[in-house]
Write an enzyme that holds these catalytic residues in place. Sequence first.
Site, PDB file in Angstrom:
ATOM      1  N   LYS A 126       0.838  -1.202   0.000  1.00 54.71           N
ATOM      2  CA  LYS A 126       0.000   0.000   0.000  1.00 54.71           C
ATOM      3  C   LYS A 126       0.875   1.254   0.000  1.00 54.71           C
ATOM      4  O   LYS A 126       0.675   2.176  -0.795  1.00 54.71           O
ATOM      5  CB  LYS A 126      -0.918   0.035   1.221  1.00 54.71           C
ATOM      6  CG  LYS A 126      -2.250  -0.696   1.079  1.00 54.71           C
ATOM      7  CD  LYS A 126      -2.111  -2.171   0.986  1.00 54.71           C
ATOM      8  CE  LYS A 126      -3.446  -2.902   1.072  1.00 54.71           C
ATOM      9  NZ  LYS A 126      -3.244  -4.361   1.033  1.00 54.71           N
ATOM     10  N   LYS A 161      -8.672   0.721   4.469  1.00 56.59           N
ATOM     11  CA  LYS A 161      -8.119  -0.634   4.419  1.00 56.59           C
ATOM     12  C   LYS A 161      -6.862  -0.733   5.270  1.00 56.59           C
ATOM     13  O   LYS A 161      -6.143   0.258   5.470  1.00 56.59           O
ATOM     14  CB  LYS A 161      -7.820  -1.045   2.976  1.00 56.59           C
ATOM     15  CG  LYS A 161      -6.920  -0.101   2.196  1.00 56.59           C
ATOM     16  CD  LYS A 161      -6.831  -0.557   0.732  1.00 56.59           C
ATOM     17  CE  LYS A 161      -6.044   0.421  -0.112  1.00 56.59           C
ATOM     18  NZ  LYS A 161      -5.973  -0.001  -1.528  1.00 56.59           N
ATOM     19  N   ARG A 211      -4.814  -5.431 -12.906  1.00 55.58           N
ATOM     20  CA  ARG A 211      -3.493  -5.912 -12.493  1.00 55.58           C
ATOM     21  C   ARG A 211      -2.561  -5.845 -13.706  1.00 55.58           C
ATOM     22  O   ARG A 211      -2.813  -6.474 -14.743  1.00 55.58           O
ATOM     23  CB  ARG A 211      -3.587  -7.342 -11.971  1.00 55.58           C
ATOM     24  CG  ARG A 211      -2.261  -8.075 -11.815  1.00 55.58           C
ATOM     25  CD  ARG A 211      -1.279  -7.376 -10.880  1.00 55.58           C
ATOM     26  NE  ARG A 211      -1.780  -7.128  -9.552  1.00 55.58           N
ATOM     27  CZ  ARG A 211      -1.821  -8.023  -8.572  1.00 55.58           C
ATOM     28  NH1 ARG A 211      -1.389  -9.254  -8.785  1.00 55.58           N
ATOM     29  NH2 ARG A 211      -2.280  -7.683  -7.383  1.00 55.58           N
ATOM     30  N   ARG A 226     -10.075  -7.020 -12.964  1.00 60.18           N
ATOM     31  CA  ARG A 226     -10.832  -7.887 -12.058  1.00 60.18           C
ATOM     32  C   ARG A 226     -12.141  -7.176 -11.711  1.00 60.18           C
ATOM     33  O   ARG A 226     -12.158  -6.196 -10.973  1.00 60.18           O
ATOM     34  CB  ARG A 226      -9.985  -8.204 -10.827  1.00 60.18           C
ATOM     35  CG  ARG A 226      -8.732  -9.014 -11.182  1.00 60.18           C
ATOM     36  CD  ARG A 226      -7.648  -8.943 -10.151  1.00 60.18           C
ATOM     37  NE  ARG A 226      -7.103  -7.594 -10.026  1.00 60.18           N
ATOM     38  CZ  ARG A 226      -6.185  -7.250  -9.120  1.00 60.18           C
ATOM     39  NH1 ARG A 226      -5.730  -8.156  -8.268  1.00 60.18           N
ATOM     40  NH2 ARG A 226      -5.742  -6.020  -9.065  1.00 60.18           N
ATOM     41  N   ARG A 234     -15.126  -4.726  -4.065  1.00 57.69           N
ATOM     42  CA  ARG A 234     -13.790  -5.242  -4.323  1.00 57.69           C
ATOM     43  C   ARG A 234     -13.756  -6.085  -5.594  1.00 57.69           C
ATOM     44  O   ARG A 234     -14.618  -6.916  -5.823  1.00 57.69           O
ATOM     45  CB  ARG A 234     -13.319  -6.085  -3.137  1.00 57.69           C
ATOM     46  CG  ARG A 234     -13.320  -5.352  -1.815  1.00 57.69           C
ATOM     47  CD  ARG A 234     -13.204  -6.311  -0.643  1.00 57.69           C
ATOM     48  NE  ARG A 234     -14.327  -7.241  -0.594  1.00 57.69           N
ATOM     49  CZ  ARG A 234     -14.397  -8.278   0.227  1.00 57.69           C
ATOM     50  NH1 ARG A 234     -13.399  -8.520   1.061  1.00 57.69           N
ATOM     51  NH2 ARG A 234     -15.461  -9.063   0.216  1.00 57.69           N
ATOM     52  N   ASP A 274      -1.588  -2.379  -9.251  1.00 54.12           N
ATOM     53  CA  ASP A 274      -3.053  -2.352  -9.227  1.00 54.12           C
ATOM     54  C   ASP A 274      -3.503  -0.958  -9.635  1.00 54.12           C
ATOM     55  O   ASP A 274      -3.098   0.039  -9.012  1.00 54.12           O
ATOM     56  CB  ASP A 274      -3.579  -2.697  -7.836  1.00 54.12           C
ATOM     57  CG  ASP A 274      -3.414  -4.177  -7.505  1.00 54.12           C
ATOM     58  OD1 ASP A 274      -3.082  -4.950  -8.420  1.00 54.12           O
ATOM     59  OD2 ASP A 274      -3.615  -4.549  -6.340  1.00 54.12           O
ATOM     60  N   GLU A 282      -2.011   0.240  -5.644  1.00 52.68           N
ATOM     61  CA  GLU A 282      -1.074  -0.599  -4.901  1.00 52.68           C
ATOM     62  C   GLU A 282       0.041  -1.057  -5.826  1.00 52.68           C
ATOM     63  O   GLU A 282      -0.127  -1.102  -7.050  1.00 52.68           O
ATOM     64  CB  GLU A 282      -1.764  -1.840  -4.305  1.00 52.68           C
ATOM     65  CG  GLU A 282      -2.798  -1.554  -3.243  1.00 52.68           C
ATOM     66  CD  GLU A 282      -3.343  -2.819  -2.587  1.00 52.68           C
ATOM     67  OE1 GLU A 282      -2.687  -3.879  -2.714  1.00 52.68           O
ATOM     68  OE2 GLU A 282      -4.400  -2.745  -1.942  1.00 52.68           O
ATOM     69  N   ASN A 284       2.375  -4.465  -5.818  1.00 56.77           N
ATOM     70  CA  ASN A 284       2.556  -5.767  -5.173  1.00 56.77           C
ATOM     71  C   ASN A 284       3.934  -6.327  -5.488  1.00 56.77           C
ATOM     72  O   ASN A 284       4.294  -6.498  -6.660  1.00 56.77           O
ATOM     73  CB  ASN A 284       1.482  -6.738  -5.663  1.00 56.77           C
ATOM     74  CG  ASN A 284       0.101  -6.326  -5.196  1.00 56.77           C
ATOM     75  OD1 ASN A 284      -0.341  -6.712  -4.132  1.00 56.77           O
ATOM     76  ND2 ASN A 284      -0.584  -5.514  -6.000  1.00 56.77           N
TER      77      ASN A 284
END
Length: 318
Positions: A126, A161, A211, A226, A234, A274, A282, A284
Amino acid sequence: MSLKLGVVMDPIEAITYKKDSTLAMLWAAQDRGWQLYYLEQSGLYLRDGVAMGKMAELSVKRDPNDWFERGEYQHLPLTELDVVLMRKDPPFDNEYLYSTHLLEQAERDGLMVVNPPQRLRDCNEKLFATQFPQCCPPVLVSRDPQLLKDFHAEHQDVIFKPLDGMGGSSIFRVREDDPNLNVVLETLTDHGRQQIMAQRFIPEISDGDKRILLIDGEPVDYTLARIPSQGETRGNLAAGGTGVGRPLSDRDRWICEQVKPVIQELGLLFVGLDVIGDYLTEINVTSPTCIRELNDQFGLDIAGQLMDAIADRLDSVG
């Protein structure tokens, strides 16, 4: 080049065969004639200053009913391997932290680790994104309830979050006049004892949480959007989202160019961005996924590209 590749992962017998990205990496390595070794996080240890691993030779198959064969375990220095993929899923707890220190000891002794252990510690998924404010929506990281409430009052529709979640866990959308604001903040911050993130809600989530996979800073040409299920905020596949592949947009590519120099400077070989709408949310670095979905939809070989990047990196360091 014949290499010895180890993988630290969750129990291989419990993976989801249909979509597991680590399995795709193992197929790609085996297809190149590399020798595979399997480790779990509990098998990492240190003996007299030497990073060791309880590891087993591994072979993998493209069979949904029988996808691996594991040999007998043996205890070897991690430097007996050429490269280790750190693919243990979060949470990033103390055990994960200790594992990065053990892997870093082996790295100092010459082992290549993907991604580098120090970067796994430093690059919270994050917080890392906030290094690129030009790419992000309005965002606040705090444990102060009043600051978080003020942010909500300013933006009225906000995502709250935790900083250490994965797969969409414990993500809350709080709209204007939501009576649950206080309890959401109390729960996530543990009554002001834990830092959390607040982001302005991005309505384009209805079109998907994209993604984007980067290999040595270079994006794969397609993204997996997604799409949230009905009545869900989400888009995470673990939260019931549906993955739809799409070509990268001009904005997606611009975001990739913004982060590329830092990604390469930090030596991060495999990263997942993301992106919702026009915004990076984000980055990852622990165990990015979505390889299989993109491979299946577009006939790609993303894991193969990653193995080639690993081989090039090893070749460059001699």
